[in-house]
Motif scaffolding. Structure first.
Motif, mmCIF file in Angstrom:
data_model
loop_
_atom_site.group_PDB
_atom_site.id
_atom_site.type_symbol
_atom_site.label_atom_id
_atom_site.label_comp_id
_atom_site.label_asym_id
_atom_site.label_seq_id
_atom_site.Cartn_x
_atom_site.Cartn_y
_atom_site.Cartn_z
ATOM 1 N N VAL A 267 0.851 -1.182 0.000
ATOM 2 C CA VAL A 267 0.000 0.000 0.000
ATOM 3 C C VAL A 267 0.888 1.233 0.000
ATOM 4 O O VAL A 267 1.863 1.323 0.765
ATOM 5 N N THR A 268 0.570 2.171 -0.875
ATOM 6 C CA THR A 268 1.298 3.421 -0.936
ATOM 7 C C THR A 268 0.309 4.574 -1.028
ATOM 8 O O THR A 268 -0.916 4.354 -1.119
ATOM 9 N N GLU A 269 0.803 5.784 -0.996
ATOM 10 C CA GLU A 269 -0.067 6.968 -1.094
ATOM 11 C C GLU A 269 0.188 7.667 -2.414
ATOM 12 O O GLU A 269 1.340 7.953 -2.772
ATOM 13 N N VAL A 270 -0.860 7.902 -3.165
ATOM 14 C CA VAL A 270 -0.787 8.610 -4.426
ATOM 15 C C VAL A 270 -1.790 9.761 -4.389
ATOM 16 O O VAL A 270 -3.001 9.543 -4.280
ATOM 17 N N ARG A 271 -1.268 10.973 -4.398
ATOM 18 C CA ARG A 271 -2.097 12.176 -4.344
ATOM 19 C C ARG A 271 -3.099 12.119 -3.179
ATOM 20 O O ARG A 271 -4.278 12.413 -3.327
ATOM 21 N N GLY A 272 -2.584 11.690 -2.033
ATOM 22 C CA GLY A 272 -3.394 11.687 -0.832
ATOM 23 C C GLY A 272 -4.344 10.512 -0.702
ATOM 24 O O GLY A 272 -5.099 10.428 0.272
ATOM 25 N N LYS A 273 -4.295 9.592 -1.639
ATOM 26 C CA LYS A 273 -5.185 8.437 -1.618
ATOM 27 C C LYS A 273 -4.379 7.138 -1.519
ATOM 28 O O LYS A 273 -3.231 7.064 -1.971
ATOM 29 N N PHE B 185 -3.703 -6.179 6.131
ATOM 30 C CA PHE B 185 -3.594 -5.506 4.834
ATOM 31 C C PHE B 185 -4.636 -4.397 4.712
ATOM 32 O O PHE B 185 -4.334 -3.285 4.247
ATOM 33 N N VAL B 186 -5.857 -4.667 5.147
ATOM 34 C CA VAL B 186 -6.908 -3.652 5.077
ATOM 35 C C VAL B 186 -6.566 -2.479 5.989
ATOM 36 O O VAL B 186 -6.780 -1.308 5.632
ATOM 37 N N ARG B 187 -6.033 -2.751 7.155
ATOM 38 C CA ARG B 187 -5.645 -1.668 8.071
ATOM 39 C C ARG B 187 -4.580 -0.779 7.437
ATOM 40 O O ARG B 187 -4.589 0.447 7.627
ATOM 41 N N GLN B 188 -3.678 -1.390 6.687
ATOM 42 C CA GLN B 188 -2.658 -0.590 6.002
ATOM 43 C C GLN B 188 -3.302 0.371 5.007
ATOM 44 O O GLN B 188 -2.875 1.532 4.886
ATOM 45 N N ILE B 189 -4.325 -0.088 4.322
ATOM 46 C CA ILE B 189 -5.043 0.787 3.387
ATOM 47 C C ILE B 189 -5.728 1.917 4.144
ATOM 48 O O ILE B 189 -5.622 3.108 3.775
ATOM 49 N N LEU B 190 -6.428 1.574 5.217
ATOM 50 C CA LEU B 190 -7.183 2.581 5.967
ATOM 51 C C LEU B 190 -6.273 3.539 6.724
ATOM 52 O O LEU B 190 -6.661 4.679 7.007
ATOM 53 N N ASP B 191 -5.066 3.097 7.076
ATOM 54 C CA ASP B 191 -4.116 4.007 7.715
ATOM 55 C C ASP B 191 -3.680 5.103 6.752
ATOM 56 O O ASP B 191 -3.394 6.240 7.169
ATOM 57 N N VAL B 192 -3.621 4.773 5.469
ATOM 58 C CA VAL B 192 -3.262 5.764 4.457
ATOM 59 C C VAL B 192 -4.467 6.625 4.095
ATOM 60 O O VAL B 192 -4.361 7.843 3.941
ATOM 61 N N GLN B 193 -5.627 5.996 3.983
ATOM 62 C CA GLN B 193 -6.846 6.717 3.584
ATOM 63 C C GLN B 193 -8.005 6.204 4.417
ATOM 64 O O GLN B 193 -8.552 5.126 4.150
ATOM 65 N N LYS B 194 -8.380 6.955 5.409
ATOM 66 C CA LYS B 194 -9.396 6.512 6.365
ATOM 67 C C LYS B 194 -10.711 6.170 5.689
ATOM 68 O O LYS B 194 -11.420 5.249 6.113
#
Length: 608
Positions: free
Chosen positions: A423-429, A505-514
């Motif tokens: 999971v990474t952040e792209v333009r805040g998402k 894995f899902v938590r990693q996504i939500l940590d980047v984009q709630k």
């Protein structure tokens, strides 16, 4: 694969005397002595005469099995004792086609054996038999002892006693209490002539010519006629398996909700594929319950429809492509995204090193078009050969179908059998580093099991991350009729680890984009009330949307007459809080004898 009850029973039972691993012997052989059947059966699950010789045991033959490896006959003492805990019937294992006939009065000498169907490692209860018999027919044409009626009034509401802690939880040595526990009640009738009347089918006829009925019509009933398995404390005591001593061709092709009208009667057996089984000498007449396959509504313009569908080992040699296409187009109304489980490689079960599945998926896509549906595009990641479990050589995996007219897929290269997506952040998402990609495939949680497939989709400008799963099966768990009560569910250990990995894995996504839209779906191989599901849900990262349905509608699979939820769709908080979230378990397979898969597909509609 066997297609008759005879063939299945050939795998079910072999002579106890030929397999020490399947035999319980509690005492050394003694000189033969004359006893009655109820003396042999005793007041516990294990005969007090196990391993001993008996002579001149008398009875009337109530049923003859002349097929398979478990050839023999049942006999019953027409002069019962006064103890309700002692059965008056017993199976006589002859190994070859028996010469006795129903109605014969016989005397039998032989060895009392406790045979464990499936072997002692299965945890199953044992079946009391007389083996190596010498049979003498005294007379013929005698009336068969009257059948004991098994009905809602006679079967207790409690399922089983807790096992003896000093015996690793086994109930074998406990005194039978047939007035208190359902399993004790059935055990007290082992080998006897029993009867059910006007019973509703709760498990459709399977390829082995067997079905399940309930003698308790109101026990956890749903609107389609099934019996719902809603918790580990609700074992549905009225369920009973039905086989037949007649020709396989004469066995009824029954669906859930049908009725076996009139009497169904015969000896009560015990086997490894369902426990207590009425082996019918007389079968009730099949009356249709009028069950129809369900169809879900089509999604609206602003709704995204996401589905999960286990297509049961689909490979290019199968003849079910048109039927699966009909299910997807007509009954599921062509969802925008479909997670398919159990897609096999291009050579199917042939173990030749093939891992690609483009031919399998391509045939399904073409069949969908022919059925009037959209031309789906697809994404997947081929597994490494023989690493993901399932049918040997099949290399089953999950794949995504998606309708490119409504949804786009965000491709990010690099996905293969061993590369983990991150999971990474792209333009805040939140964004996936690899799409499609596998979730932590090196984690030991996925050893010899399907790795989750993650992909990024875009619908009306909104990104939705979908994670397709097929957790490890419940194979190896002790059965509900196990001698160990409550039965052990050893397969849960791996599913708990798998659930934790997906939740992380899902938590990693939500940590980047709630407020990320995440859908986790597939064949979870566990129930909505299970610990597996609770671990998946975590601290609110996910919610199993099947819980939005009434309890009586929460099922996607029918096993041993229990309608249960194994397939689930879980969603992140942003989806759960959104408007118009709608879930549908589309019942088109599991309840029908002519099913094309043993799973019902699930559909979720929402507005991203």
């Amino acid at each position: 694969m066997p297609t008759t009850s005879s063939a299945r029973l050939a795998a079910l039972t072999v002579a106890a005397v030929c397999s020490a691993a399947s035999t319980v012997v509690l005492s050394a052989p003694a000189h033969a002595q004359s006893v009655r059947v109820h003396d042999i059966q005793g007041t516990t699950r294990i005969s007090p005469y196990a391993g001993r010789q008996v002579a001149d045991v008398t009875g009337i033959v109530t049923g003859v099995r002349s097929y398979g490896s478990s050839k023999g006959f049942w006999m019953q003492d027409p002069s019962p004792d006064a103890d309700p805990a002692t059965s008056e019937g017993v199976f006589v294992f002859t190994s070859s086609a028996p010469k006795a006939a129903v109605g014969d009065a016989v005397t039998v000498s032989g060895t009392v054996t406790e045979y464990v169907p499936g072997g002692t490692s299965s945890g199953n209860q044992s079946l009391t038999e007389i083996t190596r018999p010498k049979v003498t027919v005294v007379s013929s044409g005698n009336p068969v002892p009257a059948a004991v009626t098994v009905d809602a009034a006679s079967v207790p509401g409690r399922y089983a006693p807790d096992g003896d802690s000093a015996a690793n939880g086994s109930v074998n040595g406990l005194p039978l209490r047939p007035d208190r526990y359902a399993l004790d009640f059935y055990e007290s009738l082992e080998g006897m002539n029993v009867r059910v009347a006007d019973v509703r089918v709760v498990g459709a006829t399977d390829p082995y010519t067997e079905l399940w009925v309930t003698v308790k019509p109101d026990e956890n009933r749903n609107r389609r006629g099934g019996t719902v398995y809603g918790s580990y404390a609700a074992q549905n005591t009225g369920r009973l398996q039905i086989q037949s001593l007649g020709r396989a061709a004469d066995f009824p092709e029954a669906n859930v909700g049908d009725t076996l009208a009139g009497a169904t009667a015969g000896p009560l057996d015990y086997n490894q594929y369902g426990g207590y089984t009425l082996v019918a000498r007389e079968l009730g007449a099949l009356e249709s319950g009028g069950l129809h396959r369900e169809t879900t509504r089509a999604q609206l313009r602003g709704e995204l429809a996401v589905a999960t569908y286990n297509v049961e080992n689909l490979d290019p040699s199968d003849d079910t492509f048109a039927a699966h296409a009909e299910a997807i187009v007509r009954h599921l109304s062509s969802p925008d995204i479909v997670s398919l489980e159990e897609i096999q490689d291009n050579s199917g079960a042939t173990d030749d090193g093939t891992v690609a599945a483009d031919e399998t998926v391509g045939r399904l896509i073409d069949a969908i078009v022919a059925a009037g549906g959209p031309r789906y595009d697809w994404r997947g990641v081929d597994p490494a050969d023989k690493t993901d479990g399932g049918e040997p050589g099949g290399n089953i995996r999950q794949v995504f179908l998606f309708n490119p007219g409504r949804v786009s897929f965000t491709d990010r290269p690099g996905g293969d059998a061993t590369t983990a997506t991150g999971v990474t952040e792209v333009r805040g998402k939140a964004a996936l580093t690899v799409s499609p990609g596998r979730v932590d495939p090196a984690d030991p949680a996925w050893a010899n099991s399907r790795k989750p497939l993650a992909g990024e989709f875009v619908f009306r400008g909104r990104t939705v991350v979908v994670v397709a799963n097929h957790f490890n099966s419940k194979g190896g768990d002790q059965g509900l009729t196990s001698q160990y009560q409550p039965p052990a569910r050893g397969s849960e250990t791996q599913r708990h680890l798998q659930a934790k990995a997906v939740n992380t894995f899902v938590r990693q996504i939500l940590d980047v984009q709630k407020n990320a839209d995440v859908v986790v779906l597939g064949d979870i191989n566990d129930f909505e009330f299970s610990t597996t599901t609770r671990i998946l849900e975590g601290d609110g990262e996910l919610w199993s949307a099947v819980k939005s349905l009434p309890r009586s509608e929460r099922y996607s699979y029918v096993y041993q007459g229990n309608s249960q939820a194994l397939d689930q769709i879980l969603v992140s908080p942003s989806i759960r809080r959104g408007d118009g979230v709608e879930y549908d378990s589309v019942h088109l397979n599991a309840e029908f004898h002519d099913q094309i898969s043993d799973h019902d597909p699930q559909v979720l509609r929402f507005r991203p």
